[in-house]
Design an enzyme around this catalytic site. Structure first.
Site, PDB file in Angstrom:
ATOM      1  N   ASP A  36       0.825  -1.211   0.000  1.00 50.32           N
ATOM      2  CA  ASP A  36       0.000   0.000   0.000  1.00 50.32           C
ATOM      3  C   ASP A  36       0.864   1.270   0.000  1.00 50.32           C
ATOM      4  O   ASP A  36       0.712   2.131   0.859  1.00 50.32           O
ATOM      5  CB  ASP A  36      -0.925   0.049   1.226  1.00 50.32           C
ATOM      6  CG  ASP A  36      -1.718  -1.221   1.410  1.00 50.32           C
ATOM      7  OD1 ASP A  36      -2.226  -1.744   0.406  1.00 50.32           O
ATOM      8  OD2 ASP A  36      -1.834  -1.696   2.560  1.00 50.32           O
ATOM      9  N   GLU A 204     -11.104  -2.328  -2.009  1.00 50.94           N
ATOM     10  CA  GLU A 204     -10.489  -1.474  -0.983  1.00 50.94           C
ATOM     11  C   GLU A 204      -9.487  -0.537  -1.647  1.00 50.94           C
ATOM     12  O   GLU A 204      -9.423  -0.448  -2.870  1.00 50.94           O
ATOM     13  CB  GLU A 204      -9.805  -2.342   0.090  1.00 50.94           C
ATOM     14  CG  GLU A 204      -8.774  -3.311  -0.475  1.00 50.94           C
ATOM     15  CD  GLU A 204      -8.224  -4.294   0.559  1.00 50.94           C
ATOM     16  OE1 GLU A 204      -8.648  -4.263   1.723  1.00 50.94           O
ATOM     17  OE2 GLU A 204      -7.356  -5.107   0.187  1.00 50.94           O
TER      18      GLU A 204
END
Ligand SMILES: *[C@@H]1O[C@H](CO)[C@@H](O)[C@H](O)[C@H]1NC(C)=O
Ligand SMILES: *[C@@H]1O[C@H](CO)[C@@H](O)[C@H](O)[C@H]1NC(C)=O
Length: 326
Positions: A36, A204
């Site tokens: 991420d 997400e």
């Protein structure tokens, strides 16, 4: 003629299967572990890369391709948000506004909705310079969403800012925020901007990128984080999709006109060859490369353990108003 036709179709099929749809990830040398990622280039040309784990680990480099060096963490010890996971921290998003860097981070543990999005501020981004400010968005087991994986984007007016967040459950939500010096606080009600109705809602990592008068909502869709390439259907593992809108608050639709709130999302980057499960993406404009899509991915020649997750990037080519990697 029949035989020739059959041969031709075999030939075309094999040509099609070997032709690369996506370029290989851009080069990365030095310490390339990331999950991420968030990337920001400081005015002096130094690149900062932030990652999930290690209280938001910081890596720095003089070029996007590296060599990258580990250089401390955003938070020291633990986040001041007192819930489980506050000594780990996930999914950073770092934005620069009016002389200040804001690092949004997530506090949670796997499969829990007891979560928070916190933030820290700094004027340099260096390890040790960040001041932890606590939570902006929180969730509990009774919330429609999970308050992790945030991103902040400018709207149209001077003081118009939006935060988006969410992972599984009812997926992606957004609310207005006000930003004043070291203070960030919610100034509006939330609404859902993306939802994957199928399965257990594997969506997400929302990231909105403003380009001229269009807002692009990038999403990570599919199975994340624990893989068995021998049995995971390749089209169901992590990949990057996009929808767009002429308003920062949506509605966002994909290239086929399917609403992002109804499972829409045009694939921008997916597994191909030895590149596996790209996601956790962000976008920034680099004066050296132009608009860049960055993400984490696995290299099948290395392995698919969480710690094999590596920094990838590609230059974006905008085609008919849609991002493609080149
Ligand atoms: C967003 O707005 C802030 C405040 O007006 C400004 O400092 C910042 O440069 C803007 N960011 C972008 C990407 O336009
Ligand atoms: C992966 O890396 C993290 C953070 O550096 C470390 O805590 C963990 O032990 C590593 N896990 C494995 C399986 O190597």
């Amino acid at each position: 003629m029949m035989l020739f036709g059959a041969l031709l179709s075999v030939l075309l099929t094999s040509l099609h299967s070997v032709r690369a749809q996506y370029p290989a990830p851009g080069a990365c040398s030095g310490d390339c572990f990331t999950h991420d990622p968030a990337v920001v280039k400081r005015a002096d040309g130094k690149y900062f890369r932030f990652s999930t784990l290690d209280l938001i680990g910081i890596w720095t480099a003089d070029n996007l391709a590296g060599p990258w060096t580990r250089s401390g963490s955003v938070i020291q010890g633990a986040s001041i948000i007192n819930i489980p996971g506050n000594d780990v921290l996930w999914a950073p998003d770092v934005v620069y506004m009016r002389g200040m860097y804001y690092c949004f981070y997530s506090v949670s543990v796997s499969s829990s909705q007891t979560s928070a999005i916190g933030y820290a501020v700094s004027t340099t981004m260096e390890s040790g310079s960040w001041s932890d400010q606590g939570a902006v968005v929180t969730s509990t087991s009774s919330s429609p969403y999970n308050a992790i994986d945030s991103n902040v984007v400018n709207g149209t007016a001077e003081d118009e800012f939006y935060i988006q967040w969410g992972s599984y459950w009812n997926n992606i939500y957004q609310a207005r925020v006000a930003i004043d010096g070291e203070y960030v606080f919610r100034s509006g009600n939330e609404h859902q901007i993306a939802y994957e109705p199928s399965g257990n809602h594997q969506e997400e990592g929302a990231f909105i990128w403003k380009r001229d008068t269009t807002w692009y909502l990038f999403l990570s869709k599919g199975i994340c984080c624990t893989y068995d390439p021998a049995t995971d259907p390749i089209d169901q593992v992590y990949h990057i999709a996009v929808c767009k809108s002429d308003s920062p608050a949506g509605p966002f639709v994909d290239k086929d006109g399917v609403a992002c709130t109804d499972g829409g999302g045009t694939t921008v980057l997916a597994s191909q060859g030895n590149t596996y499960a790209p996601g956790g993406q962000g976008v920034f404009t680099d004066d050296a490369y132009g608009d860049v899509l960055y993400y984490h991915y696995l290299d099948l020649t290395v392995g698919v353990d969480y710690n094999d997750s590596k920094f990838g990037w590609n230059v974006i080519t905008w085609v008919d108003g849609w991002p493609t990697v080149s």
